[in-house]
Structure formats: structure tokens, C-alpha cells
Design an enzyme around this catalytic site. Structure first.
Site, short mmCIF file in Angstrom:
data_model
loop_
_atom_site.label_atom_id
_atom_site.label_comp_id
_atom_site.label_asym_id
_atom_site.label_seq_id
_atom_site.Cartn_x
_atom_site.Cartn_y
_atom_site.Cartn_z
N GLU A 1 -1.06 9.92 6.13
CA GLU A 1 -2.10 9.57 5.14
C GLU A 1 -3.45 10.08 5.62
O GLU A 1 -4.51 9.56 5.32
CB GLU A 1 -2.09 8.06 4.88
CG GLU A 1 -2.82 7.14 5.82
CD GLU A 1 -2.33 7.07 7.26
OE1 GLU A 1 -1.53 7.95 7.66
OE2 GLU A 1 -2.76 6.20 7.99
N ASN B 1 2.04 0.75 0.94
CA ASN B 1 3.49 1.07 0.92
C ASN B 1 4.32 -0.21 0.90
O ASN B 1 5.26 -0.33 0.13
CB ASN B 1 3.86 1.87 2.17
CG ASN B 1 3.77 3.36 1.94
OD1 ASN B 1 3.82 3.80 0.81
ND2 ASN B 1 3.62 4.12 3.01
N ASP C 1 3.02 7.31 -2.57
CA ASP C 1 3.00 8.77 -2.85
C ASP C 1 1.97 9.10 -3.93
O ASP C 1 1.23 10.08 -3.82
CB ASP C 1 4.38 9.25 -3.30
CG ASP C 1 5.33 9.41 -2.13
OD1 ASP C 1 4.86 9.26 -0.98
OD2 ASP C 1 6.52 9.69 -2.36
N ASP D 1 -8.89 9.40 6.57
CA ASP D 1 -7.66 8.61 6.68
C ASP D 1 -7.76 7.42 5.73
O ASP D 1 -8.80 6.75 5.65
CB ASP D 1 -7.50 8.12 8.13
CG ASP D 1 -6.16 7.48 8.38
OD1 ASP D 1 -5.28 8.16 8.93
OD2 ASP D 1 -6.00 6.28 8.02
#
Ligand SMILES: Nc1nc2c(ncn2[C@@H]2O[C@H](COP(=O)(O)OP(=O)(O)OP(=O)(O)O)[C@@H](O)[C@H]2O)c(=O)[nH]1
Length: 558
Positions: free
Chosen positions: A470, A435, A444, A427
Site C-alpha cells: 500500500e 482489508n 483493492d 503510504d
């Protein structure tokens, strides 16, 4: 009268000592009978000698779509000093009735009564027409033939010497055999495809071709004895109607007209049904010529409709329509060429005479290719849909659904053979901040870069999955906990160096081995708990069974 009958035959006569394959339309003269009872031979001769026969200037005699009973005269000359045997060939095969007289002076040497309308008359030879063996004496002779037919019959006349006749018969058998064999093979193959794939287009195609083959066999007089032996015209008309209807039916469904052009589809469907019903009704109720005219009009319109439909669908991006359009264009071209040659608009020769057959063969071949292309497109679309259903669109990795499809067998094999199998859950740390601070698009890019790294690092046979937002999972067959922990550590270090989109990122990883786990779910759960232990312990670290840095109780105990 006698002097008229004994008038010379010689002018423009066919010279029998010079055999030729030529069609003799230019040597023919013709005469329409006046209304009333049929003329006798001597009345017809009198009409010719009084100049009522008209000369003709093309190789095929075509006297309209439904000519009245008429007489045809052909002058012959034999320069030899003995009688010569010649085969008179008169096509096509579907003439109702004809009386043939060979005259020398005023003497009738031979007479034949032929046609397909009366059971005991001489029947045509398949695809060649009517054959009469003539023994023509030296000097001038003449042939009178009286024709009676419902509907159009372009007249093709030849005089063949014995070896020529054998050659013609051989080539007709060969070409017909090859043509029909090819079409029957296409039909059989498409029926087999239908039985396997259940694609209605392959069935529609086979039905259309099969009706065409029947029509060909019937109009060439191969199967008259089996179908409508005393009403050949009716059979041909019905099959013409059926060919037109089935070709349109195939086209509508192949081109997906009901979905692309629903209104046009209804128009075509009901138009075709109405035309078919009307043609059949007219023919059954005695208006045969009207039924036939209607059918011929439709036969001109149908191929044009096909080409237009192909063009419309191509403009809507239907790629298989390219083949369809080419197929229809060849069909149309072939039919038009042969008809124009029969009507003397184009020169009449072997190529133009057979253009329709060639056109149909090309059409059938291109339609088969169109079907194959369409099937391939469907297959590709299905594979793409399957691929998309199994793949994460952003990273190209397996999604959860695909993972459960493939992992089952790996898990069972490992269980059965007592082989090691490990899972790594990974993770990204503080991904929300990436973000929030750099935007979703940058996030992304990070995910894409990380998934590439996972794919490069994993061995062949390992499975990489985007597990969630993620979060990623690696399933590692034949891998012990320690080896998996090493891989996880290597990954962690590589991610630190990765700098996707210029950003420094770290990951936390949880590792678990099959060991005593009774199911894959429980193994993944274990890895998940260790991942969260790694997070709890400060992130950017690996937690596994022997882990001492993470807060995993098991790791601490070890
Ligand atoms: N850019 C991008 N972001 C995603 C995607 N899927 C999930 N996310 C984001 O990933 C973030 C996950 O945030 P959290 O669950 O709070 O986890 P985190 O910020 O990484 O914190 P920790 O896991 O505790 O270190 C959320 O902001 C999601 O919107 C994706 O496909 N693209």
C-alpha cells in the site's frame, strides 16, 4: 492402298483462311500403336483410312496418365489460291518425342522431329510448347503426329497465323515475367526478413517458393539446358517431390503442429520423408512411371492435408491459420481446376487452364500475409509481456523493476546538470484495518482509486510507481523539496476527500530532494525515513526537510 491414301481430307477440316486462337482438340482423331516396333507414317495412314483412328470431342486430348505411343491426325483445308503459312503449336513442353508430318495428297511436304528426350531434336519454346512453321498449300492437307512420352501429357494443339503467334508469345513473356518477378520478389523479401529476424518460417516459405519457381521454369522449358538436359522428366519429378515436401514442412512449422498435434506431426514428418525417398528410389531404379504415379497421388493428397491442417489449427484458436487456410484453399482450387480442365471434366479455357498459376500466386500472397500476421502477433505478445513485466497489474502503475529502468537516466541527467529532483513516498494509513474490516476486494478498490489520483495529480514527466503493498513512490524531475512538499500536501488533502469505496482514508508522506545524495537509493531511503517519521508523528501528514510537525530529526532541527 493408294485409294485409301488419297481419300478426302476435307470433312471436319480446320479452315486456315479463318485464323483462330481456338484449341483444336475436337478436330483431332487418335490411334494407339499396337505393341511392337514403331509404326511408319504409311502404316499409320493405312490405320486411319481403315477407320482405326478414333474421333475426339473436347478441346484437350488427354489419353491417360501414361499413354502408349500414339498417332494423332488433324485435317487441314486452305480455301485460298496460294499457300498459307501457319504456326502449329503443340503443348505441353515436356513431350519426349514427336514426329510431325504435313501431307498433301500422299506427298509429305514437311517433316519435323521434336521432343525433349534426344539432344539434337527440336526443343520446345518456353511455356508455349513446340512450334512448327507450316506452309500449307491450297486445298486439303493433313497433319500426322506420332507421340511417345513417359507419363501424362494432355495435348493442346493450335494453328496460329503469324501475328497471332507474335501476340501469344508477347503475352506469355509478359505474364511469365510478371508472375516470376512477383514470386522472386516475395522470396527475396522473405529471405531479407529471415536474415534480420531469424524466423525459420520465412526461410521455409522462401525455400518452398524457390523450389516452385524452379519447377515452373523447368516444366515450362526455360531452364532445361541447365538442369537434366536429357532427362527432363526426372528433373520435374524431383522438383514435384521437393515442392510437396517443402510445402508440408513449411505448414507443419508455421502452424506449430509439433506442439499442437505431436502425434500427427510425427506421422506427417515420417510419411513425407518415406514418400520422398520412395519416389526418388523408384525413379532412380528405372520404375519411373511408378515413381511418377506415386508423386501424382501425393500431389493430390498434399493440398488436402494443408487445408485440413489449417482447419484443425483454426479450431484450436490459431488466428494466423485463417490466412493459411485461405491460401491452401486457393492453391487446392487452382490445381484442381486446371487438372479437371485438362481431363475435360471442366470446360477448357484460358481461365481454367491458368487457374493453377493464379491459385499459386494467391496462395503465395496469402501465405506472405499469414507470415506478416504471425510476426505481428509475436510482436504484440512480446510487447504485452514486456508491458506486464513492467506494470503493476492491479493499478496499472510502473512496478519497481520498471522504475529502476527509467529512473537511472533521470537521476544521471539531474546529477550531470545539477538539476533538482525529488521523491515522495506515500503510504496508506491503517490499510490493514480496511482489508480486515471491509475485505481484500475493497482494499483493492482503495488502491486503484489512489493510484488514479496519483496519475491525475502528477505532471507529465513525473514517474508514479507502486512501490510495495500500500506504498507508492513519485519521482519528480526538476522539482525542489519545497515544491514536492506542496504537491505532497495537496495529495494528502485530496486523499482525505477521495472516499474510495465510500471509505475515509488518509495517507502519510515522506519527501526528499536530491541535494547531497550520492545515489538514488540513498535519496529514496531518506524519503522512507521521513515517511516513517510522518507515521510516528500520528499519520495523515507530510514530512520533508523543513518539516516541524513530524519526528524527523532533520525536520525538527529546521
Ligand atoms: N487489498 C490489498 N491489500 C494489500 C495489497 N498489498 C498489500 N496489502 C495489505 O496491506 C496491508 C499493509 O498493512 P501494514 O503493513 O500493517 O500497514 P498498515 O495497516 O497500513 O499500517 P500503517 O502503514 O502503519 O498505517 C496488509 O494487510 C497487506 O495484506 C493488495 O494488493 N491489495
Amino acid at each position: 492402298m493408294l485409294s485409301l491414301i488419297s481419300a478426302p481430307y476435307g470433312f471436319g477440316a480446320v479452315e486456315l483462311t479463318e485464323p483462330s486462337y481456338d484449341y483444336l482438340g475436337q478436330e483431332l482423331s487418335y490411334f494407339f500403336e499396337p505393341e511392337g516396333p514403331p509404326l511408319s507414317l504409311s502404316e499409320a495412314m493405312a490405320a486411319r483410312h481403315s477407320g482405326q483412328f478414333q474421333s475426339h470431342h473436347s478441346r484437350v486430348l488427354h489419353l491417360g496418365s501414361a499413354p502408349k505411343p500414339h498417332w494423332v491426325y488433324l485435317p487441314l483445308h486452305n480455301a485460298d489460291d496460294k499457300a498459307l503459312r501457319r504456326t502449329l503449336e503443340i503443348g505441353p513442353a515436356w513431350i519426349d518425342q514427336m514426329n510431325v508430318y504435313l501431307l498433301h495428297g500422299q506427298q509429305v511436304l514437311q517433316a519435323f522431329y521434336a521432343g525433349d528426350a534426344k539432344p539434337r531434336q527440336q526443343r520446345p519454346v518456353p511455356n508455349q510448347g513446340y512450334l512448327f512453321v507450316l506452309d500449307v498449300p491450297p486445298g486439303n492437307s493433313g497433319l500426322y503426329v506420332r507421340f511417345e512420352n513417359i507419363g501424362s501429357h494432355p495435348l493442346v494443339v493450335r494453328l496460329l497465323e503469324e501475328t497471332q503467334q507474335r501476340t501469344v508469345a508477347k503475352w506469355i513473356s509478359f505474364i511469365d515475367g510478371a508472375q516470376l518477378g512477383y514470386l522472386l520478389a516475395l522470396i527475396a523479401f522473405n529471405l531479407m526478413l529471415y536474415s534480420g529476424l531469424r524466423d525459420p518460417n520465412t526461410l521455409n516459405y522462401s525455400v518452398f517458393l524457390f523450389i516452385y519457381v524452379l519447377l515452373y521454369l523447368l516444366s515450362s522449358s526455360y531452364i532445361n539446358e541447365w538442369f537434366w538436359p536429357d532427362s527432363n522428366h526426372f528433373g520435374i519429378l524431383m522438383l514435384l517431390v521437393a515442392v510437396a515436401w517443402s510445402s508440408l514442412h513449411f505448414a507443419r512449422h508455421f502452424l506449430d503442429i509439433p506442439a499442437l498435434y505431436p502425434r500427427l506431426n510425427s506421422l506427417l514428418k515420417w510419411g513425407a520423408n518415406a514418400f520422398m525417398a520412395l519416389s526418388v528410389l523408384l525413379s532412380l531404379s528405372g520404375f519411373y512411371v511408378a515413381g511418377m504415379r506415386l508423386t501424382f497421388i501425393a500431389l493430390i493428397i498434399y493440398p488436402v492435408v494443408m487445408v485440413v491442417l489449417g482447419g484443425l489449427c483454426l479450431s484450436r484458436g490459431l488466428l494466423a491459420a485463417r490466412y493459411f487456410l485461405a491460401a491452401s484453399a486457393f492453391g487446392l482450387l487452382g490445381t484442381a481446376t486446371t487438372n479437371l480442365a485438362l481431363w475435360n471434366v471442366l470446360p477448357f479455357n484460358t481461365l481454367t487452364f491458368n487457374a493453377m498459376k493464379i491459385g499459386v500466386l494467391l496462395e503465395a500472397t496469402l501465405l506472405a500475409l499469414a507470415l506478416a500476421y504471425q510476426m505481428r502477433q509475436h510482436q504484440v505478445a512480446r510487447l504485452q509481456a514486456e508491458h506486464m513485466a513492467r506494470t503493476d497489474p492491479l493499478t496499472g502503475l510502473f512496478n519497481r523493476r520498471a522504475f529502476f529502468d527509467v529512473s537511472d537516466s533521470l537521476w544521471s541527467t539531474a546529477m550531470r546538470n545539477h538539476r533538482p529532483l525529488s521523491v515522495i513516498l506515500l503510504d496508506i494509513d491503517h490499510f490493514k484495518q480496511i482489508n480486515d474490516q471491509h475485505g481484500h476486494a475493497t482494499g483493492d478498490l482503495v488502491l486503484i482509486a489512489l493510484s488514479k489520483l496519483l496519475q491525475q495529480t502528477a505532471r507529465h514527466g513525473d514517474i508514479c510507481v507502486r512501490w510495495g503493498g500500500e506504498e507508492f513512490l513519485l519521482l519528480l524531475p526538476e522539482t525542489h523539496d519545497v515544491q514536492a512538499a506542496h504537491l505532497a500536501e495537496r495529495l494528502r488533502e485530496q486523499v482525505e476527500r477521495l472516499k474510495p469505496a465510500g471509505l475515509s482514508i488518509t495517507v502519510s508522506l515522506g519527501v526528499a530532494e536530491r541535494g547531497n545524495h550520492y545515489s538514488l537509493d540513498s535519496l529514496i531511503n531518506d524519503a522512507d525515513q521521513r515517511l516513517y517519521s510522518a507515521k510516528d508523528a500520528g499519520r495523515n501528514q507530510v514530512c520533508h526537510q523543513a518539516c516541524v510537525t513530524c519526528s524527523d530529526e532533520l525536520g525538527q532541527a529546521l
